[in-house]
Design a protein around this motif. Structure first.
Motif, PDB file in Angstrom:
ATOM      1  N   LEU A  18       0.828  -1.203   0.000  1.00 52.51           N
ATOM      2  CA  LEU A  18       0.000   0.000   0.000  1.00 52.51           C
ATOM      3  C   LEU A  18       0.863   1.253   0.000  1.00 52.51           C
ATOM      4  O   LEU A  18       0.589   2.209  -0.723  1.00 52.51           O
ATOM      5  N   THR A  19       1.881   1.224   0.829  1.00 52.34           N
ATOM      6  CA  THR A  19       2.779   2.368   0.930  1.00 52.34           C
ATOM      7  C   THR A  19       3.438   2.643  -0.418  1.00 52.34           C
ATOM      8  O   THR A  19       3.460   3.790  -0.882  1.00 52.34           O
ATOM      9  N   ILE A  20       3.941   1.612  -1.052  1.00 54.94           N
ATOM     10  CA  ILE A  20       4.594   1.750  -2.362  1.00 54.94           C
ATOM     11  C   ILE A  20       3.605   2.283  -3.398  1.00 54.94           C
ATOM     12  O   ILE A  20       3.927   3.174  -4.188  1.00 54.94           O
ATOM     13  N   CYS A  21       2.395   1.787  -3.368  1.00 54.80           N
ATOM     14  CA  CYS A  21       1.386   2.144  -4.357  1.00 54.80           C
ATOM     15  C   CYS A  21       0.917   3.594  -4.248  1.00 54.80           C
ATOM     16  O   CYS A  21       0.720   4.259  -5.261  1.00 54.80           O
ATOM     17  N   VAL A  73      -7.222   6.336   7.238  1.00 56.24           N
ATOM     18  CA  VAL A  73      -6.363   6.486   8.418  1.00 56.24           C
ATOM     19  C   VAL A  73      -6.834   5.553   9.537  1.00 56.24           C
ATOM     20  O   VAL A  73      -6.024   4.886  10.186  1.00 56.24           O
ATOM     21  N   GLY A  74      -8.139   5.504   9.751  1.00 58.46           N
ATOM     22  CA  GLY A  74      -8.677   4.617  10.790  1.00 58.46           C
ATOM     23  C   GLY A  74      -8.330   3.161  10.536  1.00 58.46           C
ATOM     24  O   GLY A  74      -7.876   2.447  11.439  1.00 58.46           O
ATOM     25  N   HIS A  75      -8.520   2.714   9.309  1.00 56.52           N
ATOM     26  CA  HIS A  75      -8.214   1.315   8.968  1.00 56.52           C
ATOM     27  C   HIS A  75      -6.712   1.027   9.057  1.00 56.52           C
ATOM     28  O   HIS A  75      -6.307  -0.031   9.549  1.00 56.52           O
ATOM     29  N   LEU A  76      -5.899   1.958   8.585  1.00 58.03           N
ATOM     30  CA  LEU A  76      -4.442   1.771   8.652  1.00 58.03           C
ATOM     31  C   LEU A  76      -3.969   1.716  10.100  1.00 58.03           C
ATOM     32  O   LEU A  76      -3.126   0.882  10.453  1.00 58.03           O
ATOM     33  N   THR A  77      -4.506   2.580  10.937  1.00 57.34           N
ATOM     34  CA  THR A  77      -4.118   2.602  12.349  1.00 57.34           C
ATOM     35  C   THR A  77      -4.516   1.305  13.036  1.00 57.34           C
ATOM     36  O   THR A  77      -3.738   0.734  13.802  1.00 57.34           O
ATOM     37  N   GLU A  78      -5.717   0.832  12.755  1.00 60.98           N
ATOM     38  CA  GLU A  78      -6.155  -0.445  13.320  1.00 60.98           C
ATOM     39  C   GLU A  78      -5.258  -1.590  12.859  1.00 60.98           C
ATOM     40  O   GLU A  78      -4.941  -2.496  13.626  1.00 60.98           O
ATOM     41  N   ALA A  79      -4.847  -1.553  11.603  1.00 64.74           N
ATOM     42  CA  ALA A  79      -4.032  -2.629  11.037  1.00 64.74           C
ATOM     43  C   ALA A  79      -2.676  -2.760  11.735  1.00 64.74           C
ATOM     44  O   ALA A  79      -2.083  -3.843  11.735  1.00 64.74           O
ATOM     45  N   LEU A  80      -2.202  -1.681  12.343  1.00 66.45           N
ATOM     46  CA  LEU A  80      -0.902  -1.738  13.029  1.00 66.45           C
ATOM     47  C   LEU A  80      -0.892  -2.750  14.169  1.00 66.45           C
ATOM     48  O   LEU A  80       0.154  -3.307  14.483  1.00 66.45           O
ATOM     49  N   THR A  81      -2.037  -2.979  14.790  1.00 66.83           N
ATOM     50  CA  THR A  81      -2.086  -3.860  15.960  1.00 66.83           C
ATOM     51  C   THR A  81      -2.730  -5.205  15.664  1.00 66.83           C
ATOM     52  O   THR A  81      -2.842  -6.031  16.568  1.00 66.83           O
ATOM     53  N   LEU A  82      -3.151  -5.439  14.434  1.00 61.44           N
ATOM     54  CA  LEU A  82      -3.825  -6.688  14.090  1.00 61.44           C
ATOM     55  C   LEU A  82      -2.891  -7.627  13.342  1.00 61.44           C
ATOM     56  O   LEU A  82      -1.829  -7.223  12.881  1.00 61.44           O
ATOM     57  N   ASP A  89      -7.987  -7.557   6.111  1.00 58.25           N
ATOM     58  CA  ASP A  89      -9.274  -6.905   5.895  1.00 58.25           C
ATOM     59  C   ASP A  89      -9.164  -5.396   6.054  1.00 58.25           C
ATOM     60  O   ASP A  89      -9.652  -4.638   5.223  1.00 58.25           O
ATOM     61  N   ARG A  90      -8.519  -4.936   7.129  1.00 56.92           N
ATOM     62  CA  ARG A  90      -8.384  -3.491   7.362  1.00 56.92           C
ATOM     63  C   ARG A  90      -7.559  -2.834   6.261  1.00 56.92           C
ATOM     64  O   ARG A  90      -7.874  -1.744   5.803  1.00 56.92           O
ATOM     65  N   LEU A  91      -6.504  -3.501   5.818  1.00 58.63           N
ATOM     66  CA  LEU A  91      -5.665  -2.937   4.764  1.00 58.63           C
ATOM     67  C   LEU A  91      -6.405  -2.899   3.426  1.00 58.63           C
ATOM     68  O   LEU A  91      -6.245  -1.950   2.658  1.00 58.63           O
ATOM     69  N   ALA A  92      -7.224  -3.899   3.163  1.00 61.07           N
ATOM     70  CA  ALA A  92      -8.024  -3.893   1.936  1.00 61.07           C
ATOM     71  C   ALA A  92      -9.027  -2.744   1.966  1.00 61.07           C
ATOM     72  O   ALA A  92      -9.238  -2.057   0.958  1.00 61.07           O
ATOM     73  N   ARG A  93      -9.630  -2.508   3.121  1.00 57.04           N
ATOM     74  CA  ARG A  93     -10.566  -1.390   3.250  1.00 57.04           C
ATOM     75  C   ARG A  93      -9.832  -0.057   3.081  1.00 57.04           C
ATOM     76  O   ARG A  93     -10.331   0.854   2.418  1.00 57.04           O
ATOM     77  N   ALA A  94      -8.659   0.047   3.683  1.00 55.54           N
ATOM     78  CA  ALA A  94      -7.865   1.272   3.551  1.00 55.54           C
ATOM     79  C   ALA A  94      -7.516   1.519   2.087  1.00 55.54           C
ATOM     80  O   ALA A  94      -7.611   2.651   1.604  1.00 55.54           O
TER      81      ALA A  94
END
Length: 106
Positions: A18-21, A73-82, A89-94
Motif C-alpha cells: 500500500l505504501t509503495i502504491c 487512516v482509521g483502517h491503517l491505524t487499526e491494522a498496526l495492531t492486528l 481486511d483493514r488494509l483492503a478497506r484502507a
C-alpha cells in the motif's frame, strides 16, 4: 558467453505494498518529493496530512476525498495492531478508501 540472469524474489507485506502504491500520489498532493523510505506510521502521517489539505478545500468532491482519507487512516491505524485475516481486511478497506480519494481529485 553471458551468465544467466538471476531472479531475485522479494516478499512485500500488504502494508508495504500500500505504501509503495500510494506514496507518490500522496506526495504530489502535498507538493513534496516521495520519500524513499517511509515507515508504516510515517505513511499514516502522510495520509493524515493529505486529509487536512483536502479538508480545507471549498469543493464538495475534494472534501469527500478528505472523508475517504479519514476512513483510510482509521483502517491503517487499526491494522498496526492486528494480524492475519483481520489485518488483511483493514488494509483492503484502507486501499479502497485511498484509491477512491485519489481518483476523486483527478
Amino acid at each position: 558467453m553471458t551468465a544467466p540472469a538471476q531472479r531475485i524474489t522479494v516478499k512485500v507485506d500488504m502494508f508495504s505494498a500500500l505504501t509503495i502504491c500510494f506514496t507518490a500520489d500522496l506526495a504530489a498532493i502535498l507538493g513534496e518529493e516521495p520519500p524513499r523510505c517511509i515507515t508504516e506510521t510515517g505513511f499514516i502521517d502522510m495520509v493524515e496530512r493529505a486529509m487536512h489539505v483536502f479538508g480545507a478545500a471549498k469543493r464538495d468532491h475534494i472534501q469527500r476525498a478528505s472523508e475517504e482519507l479519514d476512513y483510510a487512516v482509521g483502517h491503517l491505524t487499526e491494522a498496526l495492531t492486528l494480524t492475519g485475516d483481520e489485518k488483511r481486511d483493514r488494509l483492503a478497506r484502507a486501499r479502497t478508501h485511498l484509491r477512491y480519494a485519489i481518483e476523486t481529485t483527478r
